[in-house]
Design a protein around this motif. Sequence first.
Motif, mmCIF file in Angstrom:
data_model
loop_
_atom_site.group_PDB
_atom_site.id
_atom_site.type_symbol
_atom_site.label_atom_id
_atom_site.label_comp_id
_atom_site.label_asym_id
_atom_site.label_seq_id
_atom_site.Cartn_x
_atom_site.Cartn_y
_atom_site.Cartn_z
ATOM 1 N N SER A 132 0.831 -1.211 0.000
ATOM 2 C CA SER A 132 0.000 0.000 0.000
ATOM 3 C C SER A 132 0.865 1.259 0.000
ATOM 4 N N ALA A 133 2.137 1.115 0.383
ATOM 5 C CA ALA A 133 3.032 2.278 0.407
ATOM 6 C C ALA A 133 3.796 2.445 -0.907
ATOM 7 N N PHE A 134 3.702 1.464 -1.808
ATOM 8 C CA PHE A 134 4.528 1.490 -3.021
ATOM 9 C C PHE A 134 4.316 2.746 -3.864
ATOM 10 N N GLY A 135 3.060 3.237 -3.876
ATOM 11 C CA GLY A 135 2.752 4.362 -4.739
ATOM 12 C C GLY A 135 2.986 5.719 -4.102
ATOM 13 N N ARG A 136 3.414 5.730 -2.842
ATOM 14 C CA ARG A 136 3.623 7.027 -2.176
ATOM 15 C C ARG A 136 4.964 7.627 -2.570
ATOM 16 N N LEU A 137 5.021 8.962 -2.590
ATOM 17 C CA LEU A 137 6.292 9.609 -2.873
ATOM 18 C C LEU A 137 7.219 9.406 -1.679
ATOM 19 N N ALA A 138 8.475 9.075 -1.971
ATOM 20 C CA ALA A 138 9.421 8.736 -0.911
ATOM 21 C C ALA A 138 9.619 9.897 0.057
ATOM 22 N N ILE B 8 8.484 1.131 -17.787
ATOM 23 C CA ILE B 8 7.895 0.487 -16.625
ATOM 24 C C ILE B 8 6.449 0.128 -16.962
ATOM 25 N N PRO B 9 6.090 -1.156 -16.907
ATOM 26 C CA PRO B 9 4.761 -1.559 -17.343
ATOM 27 C C PRO B 9 3.648 -0.882 -16.535
ATOM 28 N N SER B 10 3.713 -0.982 -15.230
ATOM 29 C CA SER B 10 2.741 -0.245 -14.452
ATOM 30 C C SER B 10 3.427 0.183 -13.184
ATOM 31 N N ALA B 11 3.143 1.378 -12.740
ATOM 32 C CA ALA B 11 3.846 1.909 -11.585
ATOM 33 C C ALA B 11 2.830 2.378 -10.553
ATOM 34 N N PRO B 12 2.840 1.786 -9.362
ATOM 35 C CA PRO B 12 1.902 2.205 -8.330
ATOM 36 C C PRO B 12 2.049 3.702 -8.056
ATOM 37 N N GLY B 13 0.924 4.370 -7.880
ATOM 38 C CA GLY B 13 0.977 5.791 -7.545
ATOM 39 C C GLY B 13 1.014 6.691 -8.763
ATOM 40 N N ARG B 14 1.206 6.115 -9.929
ATOM 41 C CA ARG B 14 1.202 6.920 -11.156
ATOM 42 C C ARG B 14 -0.071 6.617 -11.928
ATOM 43 N N THR B 16 -2.351 5.276 -14.724
ATOM 44 C CA THR B 16 -2.095 4.053 -15.494
ATOM 45 C C THR B 16 -1.878 4.387 -16.963
ATOM 46 N N TRP B 17 -1.206 3.478 -17.652
ATOM 47 C CA TRP B 17 -0.944 3.682 -19.085
ATOM 48 C C TRP B 17 -2.252 3.848 -19.848
#
Lengths: 245, 335
Positions: A132-138, B8-14, B16-17
């Motif tokens: 769940s933290a993967f998408g957060r900005l560091a 990058i195929p898919s990136a969490p927090g960004r 989506t393509w």
Amino acid sequence: MPLLEVEGVSKAFGSLKAVDDVSFAVEAGEIFGIAGPNGSGKSTLFNVITGIPFGPDKGRIRFDGAEIQARPGNAIARLGLARTFQRETSFDGLTVFENALIGASYGKPGRGATEARSRAVEALEFVGLSSSAFGRLAGELSVFDRKCLMLATAIATKPRMLLLDEPASSLTKPEIETSIGLIRRTAERGITVVLIEHVLTFLMSLSQHLLVLNQGRVLAAGEPKSVIADPRVVEAYLGTRRSAA
Amino acid sequence: MTLLDIAIPSAPGRITWNREAIGFVVGFLLLALLPLVFGDSYSRHVLIMIFIYAVVASNWDLSLGYGGVFNFGHLALFGIGVYVYSLLAKMAGIDPWIALFASGVIATLAAVLVTIPILRLKGIYIILVTFGFAQLVMQVIISQSDLTGGTQGLVRVPGLYLFDHNMIRDGKLAYFYIALALLVASTLFLRLFVRSRAGASIVALRDNEEYAISRGVSLVRQRMVTLAASAFFTGIAGAFYAAYQRNASIDVFGMSLATIILSMVLLGGTSTIYGAIIASFVLTVFSEAMADFGAWRPMITALLIIVIMLVYPTGLVGMIRAAWTLVAERIKRRA
Ligand SMILES: Nc1ncnc2c1ncn2[C@@H]1O[C@H](COP(=O)(O)OP(=O)(O)O)[C@@H](O)[C@H]1O
Ligand SMILES: [Mg+2]
């Protein structure tokens, strides 16, 4: 043959000899501790070993059989020698996942996108950062999480050896406990760990060998028990405490 | 490693393509319909200029915003495109389309060359060297007046052609679509790049150089990649500009164009690519609308930029995001 051999390494800043003729060797598989009062040259020693941002003025450093003292920092990292920094550091404009992906993608040559991706995820899960933290900005993470992330980016490079610069500094007691467990598990993965800490007790519980620096020079080295019994070590530590008071 | 291999195929927090692709297609389709609304060649001329500015500004956002490299010679890459095209198409008589492509290549090579002296430099010193590079390019062009026309520039530069379509009596329709195609290609390239692992690595270098190097990123290689990647479409845009205007002038090296483009990068919001493109529209249209204000125009524009940046430090993109959140909340509350 030791994994890391440091021979007569020195680094001066003007007239200040920050690291002065230091030699030691680290065997594969061990946790090797480096202690010393503040300003004794511990971080500078890591800097010259990893070439970040500079190599040594003098001396030889052999890692995994290759001489590395004149190589650029990114090349040393790609040989499998990773480090962390004393201050928690992150790529603030990237997400947690992307931070780890940098290590996984650039740490070792010739790696496909899919493999790098799974290595990044594995490293993040290893240090306890949930998906769940993967998408957060560091840049938005807490100090502790940023320290964990810094460890994850190092592990994502798939290093043979990891140099940790005061991983416990500015952490709370429970966080320190977690860190100790994490360092143990890192070693269990087969990564040789060199650990800087100025709190001796932390090192005592973890390391098989201990080196104490003072004013850039090796004060004592060997088994942790005999090293802390050394009167010069006691004096250096008490001396610092007195001058700090 | 090729660009697509490292995307990058898919990136969490960004985003989506898929979503980005939909927005991309819808946005550019709308732009493609503009000539239906704007039939006059003057409006179309403004749109063509917007597309050219948008290419130059968004490519600058790559090196400046994402890479954090203060390349103040970015407009020189545009200028190189202008002159390489003009010399090849006019003096050497090479096919305009080949000359256009060659301009992109030469601009890329020039960018690789400038990378060398700035590798060991930081911040303000990079500004100095890249600014010096722009001056140098300009001086070389002025000094070779036999070829380049010196300060007079070159006229009657060959334009582009499309089969045997008449490029002159079509109300600028062909140039409009070529410019749009250029913007589409450039934007696609930039977005793929910034969402690739190479794109992440240049942000990593920007955020913390030593840390990035400690994870194996090569400063030398990625700096070169950054500047080279920002140069190709900038050079092509220069070539297109020369072909469209049918002339080449050293004005492109002047401060005023650089200032306008830089305002677009900053007003749009750095590290987004789209921000620079949106700002190219906003600033150009605003500036056209203010044409009656004469000498007041640049001052009003400058004030507007300052006010927007004060309220929304992340520029127009920040403003749009804020508005979007507001609308989304309203909709949620009502539901
Ligand atoms: N880049 C530098 N420039 C000048 N002096 C430095 C630099 N880095 C470290 N030093 C000096 O070198 C000495 C050792 O510092 P450091 O290696 O950070 O010690 P430690 O990590 O053991 O606390 C200190 O006196 C410090 O001020
Ligand atoms: Mg230190």
